[in-house]
Scaffold this motif. Structure first.
Motif, PDB file in Angstrom:
ATOM      1  N   ASP A  63       1.058  -1.211   0.141  1.00 39.91           N
ATOM      2  CA  ASP A  63      -0.009  -0.022   0.035  1.00 39.91           C
ATOM      3  C   ASP A  63       0.694   1.203  -0.133  1.00 39.91           C
ATOM      4  OD1 ASP A  63      -1.582   2.004   0.643  1.00 39.91           O
ATOM      5  OD2 ASP A  63      -3.190   0.936   1.723  1.00 39.91           O
ATOM      6  N   THR A  64       0.999   1.968  -1.137  1.00 33.15           N
ATOM      7  CA  THR A  64       1.949   2.931  -1.190  1.00 33.15           C
ATOM      8  C   THR A  64       1.514   4.201  -0.251  1.00 33.15           C
ATOM      9  OG1 THR A  64       0.688   3.689  -3.198  1.00 33.15           O
ATOM     10  CG2 THR A  64       2.751   2.512  -3.595  1.00 33.15           C
ATOM     11  N   LYS A  65       0.235   4.273  -0.027  1.00 32.07           N
ATOM     12  CA  LYS A  65      -0.123   5.359   0.787  1.00 32.07           C
ATOM     13  C   LYS A  65       0.461   5.062   2.372  1.00 32.07           C
ATOM     14  CE  LYS A  65      -4.278   8.013   2.183  1.00 32.07           C
ATOM     15  NZ  LYS A  65      -5.673   8.420   2.007  1.00 32.07           N
ATOM     16  N   ILE A  66       0.359   3.842   2.731  1.00 34.01           N
ATOM     17  CA  ILE A  66       0.482   3.671   4.189  1.00 34.01           C
ATOM     18  C   ILE A  66       2.457   3.681   4.158  1.00 34.01           C
ATOM     19  CG2 ILE A  66       1.087   1.661   5.813  1.00 34.01           C
ATOM     20  CD1 ILE A  66      -1.597   0.661   5.101  1.00 34.01           C
ATOM     21  N   ASP A  97      -2.369  11.902  -0.995  1.00 31.69           N
ATOM     22  CA  ASP A  97      -3.170  11.402  -1.911  1.00 31.69           C
ATOM     23  C   ASP A  97      -2.265  11.255  -3.209  1.00 31.69           C
ATOM     24  OD1 ASP A  97      -2.693  13.932  -2.724  1.00 31.69           O
ATOM     25  OD2 ASP A  97      -4.886  14.403  -3.112  1.00 31.69           O
ATOM     26  N   LEU A  98      -2.730  10.355  -4.291  1.00 29.17           N
ATOM     27  CA  LEU A  98      -1.800  10.289  -5.504  1.00 29.17           C
ATOM     28  C   LEU A  98      -1.507  11.302  -6.192  1.00 29.17           C
ATOM     29  CD1 LEU A  98      -0.576   7.726  -7.179  1.00 29.17           C
ATOM     30  CD2 LEU A  98      -2.605   7.712  -8.346  1.00 29.17           C
ATOM     31  N   THR A  99      -2.260  12.418  -6.190  1.00 33.32           N
ATOM     32  CA  THR A  99      -1.792  13.471  -7.032  1.00 33.32           C
ATOM     33  C   THR A  99      -0.365  14.296  -6.380  1.00 33.32           C
ATOM     34  OG1 THR A  99      -3.953  13.994  -7.716  1.00 33.32           O
ATOM     35  CG2 THR A  99      -2.368  15.875  -7.867  1.00 33.32           C
ATOM     36  N   ASN A 158       1.561   4.501  -8.774  1.00 27.29           N
ATOM     37  CA  ASN A 158       2.050   3.690  -7.788  1.00 27.29           C
ATOM     38  C   ASN A 158       3.155   2.913  -7.881  1.00 27.29           C
ATOM     39  OD1 ASN A 158      -0.129   4.260  -5.626  1.00 27.29           O
ATOM     40  ND2 ASN A 158      -1.646   3.627  -7.293  1.00 27.29           N
ATOM     41  N   LEU A 159       3.420   2.254  -8.812  1.00 25.27           N
ATOM     42  CA  LEU A 159       4.419   1.353  -9.027  1.00 25.27           C
ATOM     43  C   LEU A 159       5.720   2.421  -9.005  1.00 25.27           C
ATOM     44  CD1 LEU A 159       5.103  -1.491  -9.410  1.00 25.27           C
ATOM     45  CD2 LEU A 159       5.368  -1.108 -12.033  1.00 25.27           C
ATOM     46  N   LYS A 160       5.804   3.516  -9.509  1.00 28.20           N
ATOM     47  CA  LYS A 160       7.196   4.456  -9.520  1.00 28.20           C
ATOM     48  C   LYS A 160       7.370   4.791  -8.166  1.00 28.20           C
ATOM     49  CE  LYS A 160       6.795   6.017 -14.419  1.00 28.20           C
ATOM     50  NZ  LYS A 160       6.404   7.480 -15.021  1.00 28.20           N
TER      51      LYS A 160
END
Length: 152
Positions: A23-26, A38-40, A83-85
Motif C-alpha cells: 500500500d503506497t499510501k501507508i 493522495d496520489l496527486t 503507484n509502481l514508480k
C-alpha cells in the motif's frame, strides 16, 4: 480499504492470498511527511510529475463514447504506473523487508502498516537479548476477567 484487505483480499482463499501487497499510501505516511496523502500529491512531490484529476461527473461521462472510455483506461493505467514508480522511488519493498527481518514478524503485516506491532516485536527481541522475562500480553478477555474478579 482496510475492511477489504482484511475481509476479502487477504483472507484464506482470497484473491491476494500468498502475495505481497504494498500500500503506497501507508508506505508514504511512514517514510515521508506531506501535507496531503493522495496520489496527486505523491506524483507531484516524489516523482515530479503531474497527474490529471477529474470529478465524479466527468467520471460518469467517461462511459458515453469509446474515446472517453479509452481516456479513462489510459488514466487508470497512468495511476497504476504512478503507484509502481512511487513504490520503487521510496524503496518500500527493500526497507520493509529489512524491518521485517529485524522485528521477526510477517512481511505482509509490515507492509500494511503494523507500526505498533513492529515496535512490540523489537522490544520483545531486545528484552530477550538481555535475558529479561517478558510478561504475557493481556488480551481484552483477560482484562475483563481480571476486572470481574476484582469487583467481586
Amino acid at each position: 480499504k482496510q475492511w477489504y484487505q482484511r475481509r476479502v483480499a487477504l483472507r484464506p482463499g482470497g484473491v491476494l492470498t500468498g502475495r505481497i501487497v504494498v500500500d503506497t499510501k501507508i508506505s508514504c505516511k511512514e517514510l515521508i511527511r506531506l501535507r496531503k496523502y493522495d496520489l496527486t500529491e505523491f506524483a507531484k512531490i516524489i516523482l515530479k510529475e503531474t497527474r490529471l484529476e477529474f470529478s465524479l461527473e466527468q467520471a460518469a461521462s467517461m462511459f458515453d463514447t469509446s474515446h472517453n472510455l479509452l481516456q479513462a483506461i489510459h488514466h487508470t493505467l497512468n495511476d497504476a504506473s504512478f503507484n509502481l514508480k512511487i513504490m520503487f522511488e521510496l524503496m518500500a519493498l527493500p526497507l520493509s523487508h529489512q524491518i521485517t527481518k529485524l522485528c521477526g514478524n510477517v512481511w505482509q503485516r509490515t507492509l500494511l502498516g503494523g507500526r505498533a506491532e513492529r515496535n512490540e516485536y523489537l522490544l520483545l527481541h531486545a528484552f530477550n537479548d538481555q535475558d529479561f522475562i517478558v510478561p504475557d500480553k493481556k488480551t481484552a478477555k483477560m482484562k475483563a476477567a481480571e476486572e470481574g474478579n476484582v469487583d467481586k
